[in-house]
Write a protein that holds these residues in place. Structure first.
Motif, PDB file in Angstrom:
ATOM      1  N   MET A   1       0.843  -1.186   0.000  1.00  0.00           N
ATOM      2  CA  MET A   1       0.000   0.000   0.000  1.00  0.00           C
ATOM      3  C   MET A   1       0.889   1.251   0.000  1.00  0.00           C
ATOM      4  N   ASN A   2       0.652   2.118  -0.934  1.00  0.00           N
ATOM      5  CA  ASN A   2       1.415   3.366  -1.010  1.00  0.00           C
ATOM      6  C   ASN A   2       0.678   4.447  -0.244  1.00  0.00           C
ATOM      7  N   THR A   3       1.285   4.912   0.821  1.00  0.00           N
ATOM      8  CA  THR A   3       0.697   5.972   1.619  1.00  0.00           C
ATOM      9  C   THR A   3       1.124   7.311   1.035  1.00  0.00           C
ATOM     10  N   LEU A   4       0.194   8.219   0.979  1.00  0.00           N
ATOM     11  CA  LEU A   4       0.451   9.564   0.487  1.00  0.00           C
ATOM     12  C   LEU A   4       0.166  10.537   1.608  1.00  0.00           C
ATOM     13  N   GLU A   5       1.103  11.446   1.845  1.00  0.00           N
ATOM     14  CA  GLU A   5       0.934  12.450   2.891  1.00  0.00           C
ATOM     15  C   GLU A   5       1.082  13.846   2.314  1.00  0.00           C
ATOM     16  N   GLN A   6       0.537  14.766   3.059  1.00  0.00           N
ATOM     17  CA  GLN A   6       0.673  16.192   2.732  1.00  0.00           C
ATOM     18  C   GLN A   6       1.140  16.890   4.002  1.00  0.00           C
ATOM     19  N   LEU A   7       2.100  17.803   3.830  1.00  0.00           N
ATOM     20  CA  LEU A   7       2.528  18.586   4.983  1.00  0.00           C
ATOM     21  C   LEU A   7       2.673  20.038   4.579  1.00  0.00           C
ATOM     22  N   VAL A   8       2.569  20.890   5.575  1.00  0.00           N
ATOM     23  CA  VAL A   8       2.752  22.329   5.385  1.00  0.00           C
ATOM     24  C   VAL A   8       3.796  22.785   6.376  1.00  0.00           C
ATOM     25  N   TYR A   9       4.751  23.567   5.868  1.00  0.00           N
ATOM     26  CA  TYR A   9       5.700  24.190   6.773  1.00  0.00           C
ATOM     27  C   TYR A   9       5.848  25.659   6.422  1.00  0.00           C
ATOM     28  N   LEU A  34      14.083  17.633  -9.002  1.00  0.00           N
ATOM     29  CA  LEU A  34      14.271  16.710  -7.879  1.00  0.00           C
ATOM     30  C   LEU A  34      12.952  16.150  -7.357  1.00  0.00           C
ATOM     31  N   ASN A  35      11.945  16.998  -7.261  1.00  0.00           N
ATOM     32  CA  ASN A  35      10.666  16.526  -6.737  1.00  0.00           C
ATOM     33  C   ASN A  35      10.015  15.512  -7.664  1.00  0.00           C
ATOM     34  N   ALA A  36      10.086  15.748  -8.973  1.00  0.00           N
ATOM     35  CA  ALA A  36       9.519  14.788  -9.918  1.00  0.00           C
ATOM     36  C   ALA A  36      10.216  13.439  -9.770  1.00  0.00           C
ATOM     37  N   ARG A  37      11.522  13.464  -9.609  1.00  0.00           N
ATOM     38  CA  ARG A  37      12.298  12.240  -9.451  1.00  0.00           C
ATOM     39  C   ARG A  37      11.929  11.496  -8.165  1.00  0.00           C
ATOM     40  N   ASN A  38      11.519  12.239  -7.140  1.00  0.00           N
ATOM     41  CA  ASN A  38      11.212  11.640  -5.837  1.00  0.00           C
ATOM     42  C   ASN A  38       9.720  11.521  -5.544  1.00  0.00           C
ATOM     43  N   GLY A  39       8.884  11.797  -6.538  1.00  0.00           N
ATOM     44  CA  GLY A  39       7.443  11.637  -6.362  1.00  0.00           C
ATOM     45  C   GLY A  39       6.817  12.672  -5.452  1.00  0.00           C
ATOM     46  N   ILE A  40       7.384  13.875  -5.434  1.00  0.00           N
ATOM     47  CA  ILE A  40       6.870  14.946  -4.582  1.00  0.00           C
ATOM     48  C   ILE A  40       6.260  16.030  -5.455  1.00  0.00           C
ATOM     49  N   SER A  41       5.118  16.518  -5.051  1.00  0.00           N
ATOM     50  CA  SER A  41       4.507  17.676  -5.690  1.00  0.00           C
ATOM     51  C   SER A  41       4.192  18.684  -4.593  1.00  0.00           C
ATOM     52  N   GLY A  42       3.782  19.879  -4.998  1.00  0.00           N
ATOM     53  CA  GLY A  42       3.466  20.856  -3.973  1.00  0.00           C
ATOM     54  C   GLY A  42       3.373  22.259  -4.507  1.00  0.00           C
ATOM     55  N   ALA A  43       3.346  23.189  -3.590  1.00  0.00           N
ATOM     56  CA  ALA A  43       3.262  24.607  -3.921  1.00  0.00           C
ATOM     57  C   ALA A  43       4.078  25.378  -2.896  1.00  0.00           C
ATOM     58  N   GLY A  57       3.639  13.689  -0.966  1.00  0.00           N
ATOM     59  CA  GLY A  57       4.451  12.556  -1.401  1.00  0.00           C
ATOM     60  C   GLY A  57       4.412  11.439  -0.381  1.00  0.00           C
ATOM     61  N   SER A  58       5.273  10.458  -0.585  1.00  0.00           N
ATOM     62  CA  SER A  58       5.343   9.357   0.378  1.00  0.00           C
ATOM     63  C   SER A  58       5.955   9.886   1.672  1.00  0.00           C
ATOM     64  N   PRO A  59       5.621   9.274   2.789  1.00  0.00           N
ATOM     65  CA  PRO A  59       6.191   9.729   4.062  1.00  0.00           C
ATOM     66  C   PRO A  59       7.725   9.752   4.049  1.00  0.00           C
ATOM     67  N   SER A  60       8.348   8.740   3.486  1.00  0.00           N
ATOM     68  CA  SER A  60       9.819   8.710   3.478  1.00  0.00           C
ATOM     69  C   SER A  60      10.393   9.804   2.585  1.00  0.00           C
ATOM     70  N   ALA A  61       9.773  10.062   1.440  1.00  0.00           N
ATOM     71  CA  ALA A  61      10.251  11.135   0.554  1.00  0.00           C
ATOM     72  C   ALA A  61      10.120  12.494   1.238  1.00  0.00           C
ATOM     73  N   LEU A  67      14.614  16.984   5.777  1.00  0.00           N
ATOM     74  CA  LEU A  67      15.984  16.961   6.293  1.00  0.00           C
ATOM     75  C   LEU A  67      16.877  17.857   5.432  1.00  0.00           C
ATOM     76  N   HIS A  68      16.755  17.747   4.116  1.00  0.00           N
ATOM     77  CA  HIS A  68      17.548  18.583   3.214  1.00  0.00           C
ATOM     78  C   HIS A  68      17.208  20.068   3.378  1.00  0.00           C
ATOM     79  N   LEU A  69      15.953  20.374   3.580  1.00  0.00           N
ATOM     80  CA  LEU A  69      15.541  21.772   3.712  1.00  0.00           C
ATOM     81  C   LEU A  69      16.168  22.448   4.921  1.00  0.00           C
TER      82      LEU A  69
END
Length: 133
Positions: A1-9, A34-43, A57-61, A67-69
């Motif tokens: 099962m692929n979990t998808l999460e959304q976060l705001v910072y 980088l986000n496309a490569r890692n399955g991340i989208s956002g605004a 994206g996925s919780p791990s992504a 961490l990078h931010l």
């Protein structure tokens, strides 16, 4: 099962006002790849000296990206305001959208309150993207 999460910072910009447009363009350019490569989208937006970003994206992504931010010297005081599992992406068309020239009263209120309401953040960012289109 692929979990998808959304976060705001939110984070405080360390950019000089005259450098903001170029920095935002650079962020979007690099993030799109980088986000496309890692399955991340956002605004992403910058309002009143504060970055606001919705990430999906996925919780791990998302964990790795956050961490990078923390090592990005363009901002400081990163604060994750909300994070939750979602059924579908709200920003699937964007590797990273950046309506940085627009200001939003709703977004300003959310920033001031450091709201934990994911739906309110999503609505405010969507409003900015619609206005920017």
């Amino acid at each position: 099962m692929n979990t998808l999460e959304q976060l705001v910072y939110c984070s405080r910009s360390r950019l000089a006002r005259e450098d903001e447009a170029a920095a935002m363009a650079d962020i979007v350019h690099v993030a799109a790849y980088l986000n496309a490569r890692n399955g991340i989208s956002g605004a992403l937006t910058l309002q009143d000296g504060m970055f606001v970003q919705v990430l999906e994206g996925s919780p791990s992504a998302l964990d790795i990206l956050m961490l990078h931010l923390h090592f990005d010297e363009r901002h400081e005081d990163i604060e994750v305001l909300c994070r939750d599992t979602i059924e579908r992406r709200d920003f699937p068309a964007w590797g990273m959208a950046a309506p940085s020239r627009l200001q939003s009263e709703a977004l300003g209120r959310l920033i001031a309150a450091r709201s934990p309401d994911l739906c309110a953040w999503r609505a405010a960012m969507t409003e900015l993207l619609v206005e920017a289109a």
